[in-house]
Design an enzyme around this catalytic site. Structure first.
Site, PDB file in Angstrom:
ATOM      1  N   ASP A  66      43.252  30.384  43.124  1.00 32.14           N
ATOM      2  CA  ASP A  66      41.915  30.837  43.763  1.00 32.14           C
ATOM      3  C   ASP A  66      42.179  32.004  44.317  1.00 32.14           C
ATOM      4  OD1 ASP A  66      39.636  31.283  45.367  1.00 32.14           O
ATOM      5  OD2 ASP A  66      39.796  29.298  46.168  1.00 32.14           O
ATOM      6  N   SER A 144      29.774  45.468  37.832  1.00 29.55           N
ATOM      7  CA  SER A 144      28.477  45.143  36.947  1.00 29.55           C
ATOM      8  C   SER A 144      27.438  46.080  37.106  1.00 29.55           C
ATOM      9  CB  SER A 144      27.712  43.799  37.771  1.00 29.55           C
ATOM     10  OG  SER A 144      26.572  43.499  37.283  1.00 29.55           O
ATOM     11  N   TYR A 157      25.649  39.359  45.254  1.00 33.33           N
ATOM     12  CA  TYR A 157      26.304  39.738  43.907  1.00 33.33           C
ATOM     13  C   TYR A 157      26.178  41.166  43.934  1.00 33.33           C
ATOM     14  CZ  TYR A 157      27.458  39.628  39.057  1.00 33.33           C
ATOM     15  OH  TYR A 157      28.160  39.877  37.840  1.00 33.33           O
ATOM     16  N   LYS A 161      29.486  43.720  44.010  1.00 33.93           N
ATOM     17  CA  LYS A 161      30.040  44.528  43.049  1.00 33.93           C
ATOM     18  C   LYS A 161      29.726  45.992  43.313  1.00 33.93           C
ATOM     19  CE  LYS A 161      30.695  41.529  39.654  1.00 33.93           C
ATOM     20  NZ  LYS A 161      32.073  41.267  39.118  1.00 33.93           N
TER      21      LYS A 161
END
Ligand SMILES: NC(=O)c1ccc[n+]([C@@H]2O[C@H](COP(=O)([O-])OP(=O)(O)OC[C@H]3O[C@@H](n4cnc5c(N)ncnc54)[C@H](O)[C@@H]3O)[C@@H](O)[C@H]2O)c1
Length: 224
Positions: A66, A144, A157, A161
């Site tokens: 992980d 991204s 998110y 990013k």
């Protein structure tokens, strides 16, 4: 000198890829092995990692870790470096999307988990890889399009990013004197994993020997 095989772009190199059982991670593993690298796929899902490594053949190994767990990341990175006797390429690529919700409604536990996987995860993967890396090594961090832009509903998110670009730029400056390059890849939603893998290959190999601290958009122009 007949019989000499042409050498691949990553001939003799050893790589780790987090999120290695995922679509982009495994496609990157395929591209790297095809160019002569040995690859350790690192991720969460043992069955999928084992199947991916089996597909890649003798050049591949795998480990469950992980990326938010420092002890697990350190063990996986050290295990790969020991098995290969070296480490040249690090692809920090594990990721989760979170949910779609406006900031006012965004669940705090999801926000924390998205930040942990991308930001803490990439930090730990880089931190624990650096002791093994030498001049000529390359670190690639998957960002991204929304590491450069954003859209409504994706605060966790997009924030994560964007943060990866900051991590990448800082690390590129820290490691430039050591001859180590660090770059990010912003991806579009509809790129084929193989298209991303070819960009990973470029950044991982000597083909990009003077490229560091940059964000390479593999996005069909989506971020312009
Ligand atoms: N597919 C896209 O269109 C797209 C677009 C932009 C960015 N990205 C980014 O590309 C990267 C790879 O995405 P993908 O499309 O291959 O998705 P995917 O879901 O196929 O792969 C993600 C991988 O990360 C692994 N992972 C998740 N949490 C983890 C953790 N805590 N520790 C270790 N591994 C963990 C998963 O097991 C999975 O294998 C991600 O960082 C993602 O954010 C993808």
């Amino acid at each position: 000198m007949g019989g000499m095989e042409p050498e691949g772009l990553l001939h003799g190199k050893a790589a780790i890829i987090t999120g290695g059982e995922g679509s982009i991670g495994l496609a990157t593993g395929r591209a790297f092995v095809a160019e002569g690298a040995r690859v350790c796929l690192i991720g969460l899902l043992a069955d999928e990692l084992a199947a991916g490594a089996a597909e890649l053949g003798d050049a591949a190994t795998w480990a469950v870790a992980d990326v938010t767990d420092s002890v697990q990341v350190k063990a996986a990175v050290a295990g790969a470096a020991e098995a290969f006797g070296r480490l040249d390429v690090v692809v920090s690529n594990a990721g989760i999307a979170g949910v779609i919700a406006p900031v006012a409604d965004y669940p705090e536990d999801v926000f924390d988990q998205v930040m942990a996987v991308h930001v803490r995860g990439s930090f730990l993967v880089c931190k624990h890889s650096l002791p093994f890396l030498r001049s000529g090594a390359s670190i690639v961090i998957t960002s991204s399009v929304v590491g450069l832009t954003s859209a409504a509903g994706i605060c966790a998110y997009a924030t994560a990013k964007h943060a990866l670009v900051g991590l990448m730029r800082t690390l590129a400056k820290e490691t430039a004197p050591l001859g180590i390059r660090v770059n990010t890849i912003p991806l579009a939603r509809h790129a084929a994993p193989e298209e991303v893998a070819r960009a990973m290959l470029f950044l991982a190999s000597g083909e990009s020997s003077f490229v560091t601290g940059t964000t390479l958009a593999v996005d069909g122009g989506m971020s312009i």
